[in-house]
Scaffold this active site. Structure first.
Site, PDB file in Angstrom:
ATOM      1  N   CYS A   1       0.816  -1.226   0.000  1.00  0.00           N
ATOM      2  CA  CYS A   1       0.000   0.000   0.000  1.00  0.00           C
ATOM      3  C   CYS A   1       0.851   1.279   0.000  1.00  0.00           C
ATOM      4  O   CYS A   1       0.338   2.367  -0.247  1.00  0.00           O
ATOM      5  CB  CYS A   1      -0.950   0.006   1.183  1.00  0.00           C
ATOM      6  SG  CYS A   1      -2.016  -1.436   1.235  1.00  0.00           S
TER       7      CYS A   1
ATOM      8  N   HIS B   1      -2.790   7.079   2.706  1.00  0.00           N
ATOM      9  CA  HIS B   1      -3.290   5.818   2.140  1.00  0.00           C
ATOM     10  C   HIS B   1      -4.724   5.602   2.637  1.00  0.00           C
ATOM     11  O   HIS B   1      -5.016   5.764   3.819  1.00  0.00           O
ATOM     12  CB  HIS B   1      -2.376   4.677   2.577  1.00  0.00           C
ATOM     13  CG  HIS B   1      -2.948   3.335   2.287  1.00  0.00           C
ATOM     14  ND1 HIS B   1      -3.489   3.015   1.065  1.00  0.00           N
ATOM     15  CD2 HIS B   1      -3.104   2.235   3.079  1.00  0.00           C
ATOM     16  CE1 HIS B   1      -3.934   1.770   1.110  1.00  0.00           C
ATOM     17  NE2 HIS B   1      -3.716   1.279   2.313  1.00  0.00           N
TER      18      HIS B   1
ATOM     19  N   ASN C   1     -10.195   0.125   0.221  1.00  0.00           N
ATOM     20  CA  ASN C   1      -8.729   0.171   0.210  1.00  0.00           C
ATOM     21  C   ASN C   1      -8.232  -0.450  -1.099  1.00  0.00           C
ATOM     22  O   ASN C   1      -8.364  -1.657  -1.299  1.00  0.00           O
ATOM     23  CB  ASN C   1      -8.218  -0.613   1.426  1.00  0.00           C
ATOM     24  CG  ASN C   1      -6.704  -0.651   1.515  1.00  0.00           C
ATOM     25  OD1 ASN C   1      -5.999  -0.295   0.565  1.00  0.00           O
ATOM     26  ND2 ASN C   1      -6.184  -1.098   2.642  1.00  0.00           N
TER      27      ASN C   1
HETATM   28  O1  UT7 Z   1      -3.510  -1.186   3.851  1.00  0.00           O
HETATM   29  C1  UT7 Z   1      -3.570  -1.661   5.149  1.00  0.00           C
HETATM   30  C2  UT7 Z   1      -4.630  -2.728   5.158  1.00  0.00           C
HETATM   31  N1  UT7 Z   1      -5.132  -3.082   6.421  1.00  0.00           N
HETATM   32  C3  UT7 Z   1      -5.875  -2.260   7.163  1.00  0.00           C
HETATM   33  O2  UT7 Z   1      -6.109  -1.140   6.907  1.00  0.00           O
HETATM   34  C4  UT7 Z   1      -6.459  -2.871   8.395  1.00  0.00           C
HETATM   35  C5  UT7 Z   1      -6.278  -2.020   9.614  1.00  0.00           C
HETATM   36  N2  UT7 Z   1      -7.182  -2.497  10.636  1.00  0.00           N
HETATM   37  C6  UT7 Z   1      -8.485  -2.162  10.623  1.00  0.00           C
HETATM   38  O3  UT7 Z   1      -8.925  -1.398   9.781  1.00  0.00           O
HETATM   39  C7  UT7 Z   1      -9.349  -2.712  11.720  1.00  0.00           C
HETATM   40  O4  UT7 Z   1      -8.559  -3.422  12.643  1.00  0.00           O
HETATM   41  C8  UT7 Z   1     -10.459  -3.634  11.153  1.00  0.00           C
HETATM   42  C9  UT7 Z   1     -11.469  -2.818  10.373  1.00  0.00           C
HETATM   43  C10 UT7 Z   1      -9.879  -4.721  10.281  1.00  0.00           C
HETATM   44  C11 UT7 Z   1     -11.190  -4.308  12.314  1.00  0.00           C
HETATM   45  O5  UT7 Z   1     -11.709  -3.339  13.184  1.00  0.00           O
HETATM   46  P1  UT7 Z   1     -11.467  -3.444  14.751  1.00  0.00           P
HETATM   47  O6  UT7 Z   1     -12.233  -2.346  15.362  1.00  0.00           O
HETATM   48  O7  UT7 Z   1      -9.990  -3.510  14.971  1.00  0.00           O
HETATM   49  O8  UT7 Z   1     -12.160  -4.817  15.082  1.00  0.00           O
HETATM   50  P2  UT7 Z   1     -11.535  -6.174  15.662  1.00  0.00           P
HETATM   51  O9  UT7 Z   1     -10.594  -6.777  14.673  1.00  0.00           O
HETATM   52  O10 UT7 Z   1     -11.035  -5.895  17.057  1.00  0.00           O
HETATM   53  O11 UT7 Z   1     -12.813  -7.071  15.736  1.00  0.00           O
HETATM   54  C12 UT7 Z   1     -13.951  -6.703  16.517  1.00  0.00           C
HETATM   55  C13 UT7 Z   1     -15.067  -7.700  16.264  1.00  0.00           C
HETATM   56  C14 UT7 Z   1     -14.599  -9.159  16.338  1.00  0.00           C
HETATM   57  O12 UT7 Z   1     -15.629  -9.889  16.958  1.00  0.00           O
HETATM   58  P3  UT7 Z   1     -15.522 -10.317  18.513  1.00  0.00           P
HETATM   59  O13 UT7 Z   1     -14.255 -11.151  18.587  1.00  0.00           O
HETATM   60  O14 UT7 Z   1     -15.410  -9.024  19.269  1.00  0.00           O
HETATM   61  O15 UT7 Z   1     -16.774 -11.065  18.738  1.00  0.00           O
HETATM   62  C15 UT7 Z   1     -14.507  -9.579  14.894  1.00  0.00           C
HETATM   63  O16 UT7 Z   1     -14.716 -10.965  14.722  1.00  0.00           O
HETATM   64  O17 UT7 Z   1     -15.587  -7.526  14.933  1.00  0.00           O
HETATM   65  C16 UT7 Z   1     -15.641  -8.800  14.280  1.00  0.00           C
HETATM   66  N3  UT7 Z   1     -15.505  -8.595  12.836  1.00  0.00           N
HETATM   67  C17 UT7 Z   1     -16.551  -8.335  12.045  1.00  0.00           C
HETATM   68  N4  UT7 Z   1     -17.864  -8.210  12.299  1.00  0.00           N
HETATM   69  C18 UT7 Z   1     -18.688  -7.939  11.265  1.00  0.00           C
HETATM   70  C19 UT7 Z   1     -14.371  -8.577  12.095  1.00  0.00           C
HETATM   71  N5  UT7 Z   1     -14.673  -8.341  10.806  1.00  0.00           N
HETATM   72  C20 UT7 Z   1     -16.024  -8.182  10.759  1.00  0.00           C
HETATM   73  C21 UT7 Z   1     -16.923  -7.890   9.711  1.00  0.00           C
HETATM   74  N6  UT7 Z   1     -18.238  -7.767  10.007  1.00  0.00           N
HETATM   75  N7  UT7 Z   1     -16.531  -7.712   8.431  1.00  0.00           N
END
Ligand code: UT7
Length: 318
Positions: A112, A245, A275
């Site tokens: 990225c 980004h 993204n």
């Molecule tokens: O170019 C770089 C590319 N990568 C990125 O930009 C990723 C950077 N990270 C992020 O943007 C965030 O970490 C995410 C958007 C990926 C996730 O958000 P978060 O607030 O960090 O959530 P989390 O990973 O802590 O997950 C929270 C909950 C989990 O459930 P439990 O364990 O709390 O029950 C996940 O399983 O959200 C759940 N979850 C979803 N729920 C609905 C994860 N993905 C999804 C989804 N829909 N698509």
């Protein structure tokens, strides 16, 4: 002679995939995706489209905007993590499709951060007289390296391409570039699969530690911005437009807050494009140039961050 961007262009595949449609395929919802990422939809390349086709369409727009012909291009750098094939480079394929033969053409693989890396390299090559008119493209088809059953990654990415034409200029356009990498973090965002003896070994899909990437990105984006400003004797108040980004609106907002930069100064296209990895910055740049936000004389700060981990900045005067 320093270089400046003489024209920008973009291309987004026709098919749009909304959050609502995605939520019928995996256990997610429009509300979750919007709240956690700011993403509303993404574009998906058609079955016959290759990364070089997306790059070519964006390049043609940039050439027209710069009033530079394909024959005048003597350097092509394509930033991509989703090339058409193992080799030759997507840049060589773009060169052939453009009909701009003879000058150097190569890909930059910095995930990225790829566009910021590519722009920094092309700028130096133009400044050193190794090229006169450079085409720099960020182009990606991430939809083909996503596991569409993994809600943690498939909701985040989209396909697209953005391009710029760099020309020598008595008045500097590109004021500085700073690039970094730390391979110790290579496993928190990767596609570990490889082609070996006729078969793919390891997973060929995006693997990610979301919260780990989030924290890393916010820290290094802010550090990169401060590094660029210090090198130019500027402060955040001198930045007219921040184009980070486009990964997640919360990462962009957190970066702006750390810099004390108003939300309105951040160009964001993540709601419409998601993204698009190396394409995200040139796509956002083209949108803000064409809708008239970016005006001559203004300072634009591009900030990249991505797998590797890689990060860096390009500061330019428009
Ligand atoms: O170019 C770089 C590319 N990568 C990125 O930009 C990723 C950077 N990270 C992020 O943007 C965030 O970490 C995410 C958007 C990926 C996730 O958000 P978060 O607030 O960090 O959530 P989390 O990973 O802590 O997950 C929270 C909950 C989990 O459930 P439990 O364990 O709390 O029950 C996940 O399983 O959200 C759940 N979850 C979803 N729920 C609905 C994860 N993905 C999804 C989804 N829909 N698509």
């Amino acid at each position: 002679m320093p270089s400046r961007i003489a024209g920008t262009g973009r291309y987004l595949p026709a098919q749009v995939l909304t959050n609502a449609e995605l939520s019928r395929r995996v256990n997610t919802s429009d509300a979750w995706i919007r709240e956690r990422t700011g993403i509303g939809q993404r574009h998906i390349a058609g079955p016959g489209e290759q990364t070089s086709d997306l790059a070519l369409a964006a390049a043609r727009e940039a050439l027209a905007a710069a009033s530079v012909t394909a024959a005048e291009i003597d350097l092509i750098v394509v930033a991509t993590t989703s090339p058409d094939m193992v080799f030759p480079s997507t840049a060589c394929i773009v060169q052939d499709k453009l009909g701009a033969h003879g000058g150097p053409a190569f890909d930059v693989q910095a995930v990225c951060s790829g566009f910021v890396y590519a722009l920094a390299v092309a700028d130096r090559m133009v400044a050193d007289g190794l090229a006169r008119n450079a085409l720099v493209v960020g182009a990606e088809i991430y939809s083909r390296i996503l596991d569409w059953n993994d809600r943690g990654t498939c909701v985040l990415f989209g396909d697209g391409a953005g391009a710029v034409v760099l020309v020598p200029s008595a008045k500097p356009g590109i004021l500085s570039s700073h690039l970094h990498a730390d391979g110790r973090y290579r496993n928190i965002l990767c596609v570990p699969g490889q082609v070996q003896s006729g078969a793919v070994t390891g997973t060929p899909y995006v693997q990610m530690d979301g919260p780990g990437v989030f924290k890393f990105a916010v820290r290094v984006l802010a550090e990169s911005a401060l590094e660029a400003l210090a090198a130019n004797g500027m402060t955040a108040a001198d930045v007219d437009w921040l184009i980070p980004h486009q990964a997640n609106v919360r990462i962009m907002d957190a970066t702006a807050r750390r810099l004390g930069l108003a939300h309105e100064r951040v160009v964001s296209t993540v709601d419409l494009h998601a993204n698009t990895s190396a394409a995200s910055i040139p796509l956002a740049l083209d949108v803000a140039v064409r809708d008239g936000r970016i005006q001559p004389g203004q300072h634009v700060l591009l900030l990249g961050v991505g797998g590797g981990f890689t990060w860096g900045s390009v500061l330019l005067r428009w």
